[in-house]
Enzyme design. Structure first.
Site, PDB file in Angstrom:
ATOM      1  CD  GLU A   1      -1.542   2.492   1.834  1.00  0.00           C
ATOM      2  OE1 GLU A   1      -2.212   3.345   1.711  1.00  0.00           O
ATOM      3  OE2 GLU A   1      -0.348   2.513   2.404  1.00  0.00           O
ATOM      4  CD  GLU A   2       2.674   3.220   3.890  1.00  0.00           C
ATOM      5  OE1 GLU A   2       2.468   4.399   3.150  1.00  0.00           O
ATOM      6  OE2 GLU A   2       1.778   3.027   4.935  1.00  0.00           O
TER       7      GLU A   2
END
Length: 343
Positions: A202-203
């Site tokens: 996600e990052e």
């Protein structure tokens, strides 16, 4: 295991994409409540329901970190960021370099006595060096370009139920889903199936949730993440109150039906909650899940967090518990398939 115990174990565990420590911990705990599989760096758990209709609950498990780019003279290591590093916090920050064996280090810091007038420690990460305390030969024998680097910080309870540590973005969401799985597994029957996704990367642009949602094809979804918590100097309209409950996302990119149902259930069952209004994209996995395939109705539930993307993030355990209770109520109601809810 209580929410606090899960966070005490999950927070310090290495979870930058490419390292499996956090996934291993989450798999061990989720397998107590659901049938689990590992696919492409993400963890998936399933609890069957009375119908084939499926709700997906997602929380990303990866964290911000770095990769080694070079080992230099004196055993110093240069790094590249993987995710949204706050460069202001790097000076003297302890890290672990995951080489042939874990190597402790810390970002070198110039003593204030030797700084020039107006000189700042804030700089791009490529200009910063990590001190390993090793010689160049020793460091080179253990560390190679591409090795992962994670921040090193032990979690702690503060007064009341406040909790601090690293990677609470988004281990707080992971703990909320573990508690949801625990609560749902105790039910004799569920009106629909529930899939838990602990997604990777996600990052790095919501990559894990995008591919996993395409493979899973749920009927609807709720992404669980963290959002900005109230803090001195921050505008109240852009933050959520710690202790105020989960933040129900309201955005034109989110499913209005899912948002309204979460809100109605929270009111009906007296579960603490607060709205979070966004005028466009949410910058969470909800954005990519909603666009998967022909589109998946997706909502967003966030846990208020202070000092985001640092090693001293702060949450309150009651907000994680409130989020889990609301997700449990949502699943037991059958989600959008369950019809209207009294408001």
């Amino acid at each position: 295991m209580k929410i606090k115990d899960w966070l005490m174990e999950l927070s310090p565990t290495a979870g930058i994409s490419g390292l499996t420590g956090a996934l291993d911990t989450a798999q061990r705990e989720l397998s107590r409540f659901a049938a689990v599989t590992r696919e492409n760096g993400s963890l998936i758990g399933r609890i069957k329901g009375e119908s084939d209709y499926t709700i997906l609950f997602d929380a990303h498990i990866d964290e911000i970190g770095m990769l080694v780019t070079a080992v230099e003279e004196g055993g110093f290591v240069r790094a590249a960021k993987a995710g949204g590093i706050d460069f202001r916090t790097l000076a003297a920050q302890p890290v672990t370099i995951w080489g042939k064996k874990p190597v402790p280090g810390l970002f070198a810091s110039t003593p204030p006595h030797l700084q020039k007038d107006g000189e700042s420690e804030v700089s791009d990460i490529s200009a910063r060096l990590i001190d390993t305390g090793l010689s160049a030969a020793e460091a080179g024998a253990l560390i190679s370009p591409g090795d992962r680097i994670t921040f090193r910080q032990e979690p702690a309870m503060l007064l009341g139920d406040a909790f601090t540590g690293k990677s609470l973005d988004n281990r707080a969401g992971v703990a909320a889903l573990l508690e949801t799985a625990r609560l749902l597994s105790a039910q004799k029957k569920l009106p629909c199936g529930v899939t838990f996704l602990f997604s990777d990367q996600e990052e790095l642009g919501c990559r894990g949730a995008e591919t996993a949602a395409f493979a899973l094809q749920p009927d609807e979804a709720v992404a669980v993440d963290v959002s900005f918590g109230d803090s001195p100097g921050l505008p109240a309209h852009k933050t959520g109150k710690l202790g105020g409950g989960g933040m129900i996302g309201i955005s034109p990119t989110l499913s209005r039906a899912v948002t309204q149902r979460l809100t109605a259930l929270a009111k009906e069952q007296d579960i603490p909650n607060q709205p979070e209004v966004m005028g466009g994209a949410t910058s969470t996995n909800a954005d990519v899940i909603a666009l998967t395939g022909a589109g998946i109705p997706c909502g967003l539930l966030s846990i208020p967090l202070r000092s985001m993307h640092t090693t001293a993030e702060v949450i309150r355990l009651c907000d994680v518990d409130s989020a889990a209770r609301l997700l449990t109520a949502y699943a037991l109601s059958g989600g959008l398939k369950g019809g209207s809810v009294k408001c």
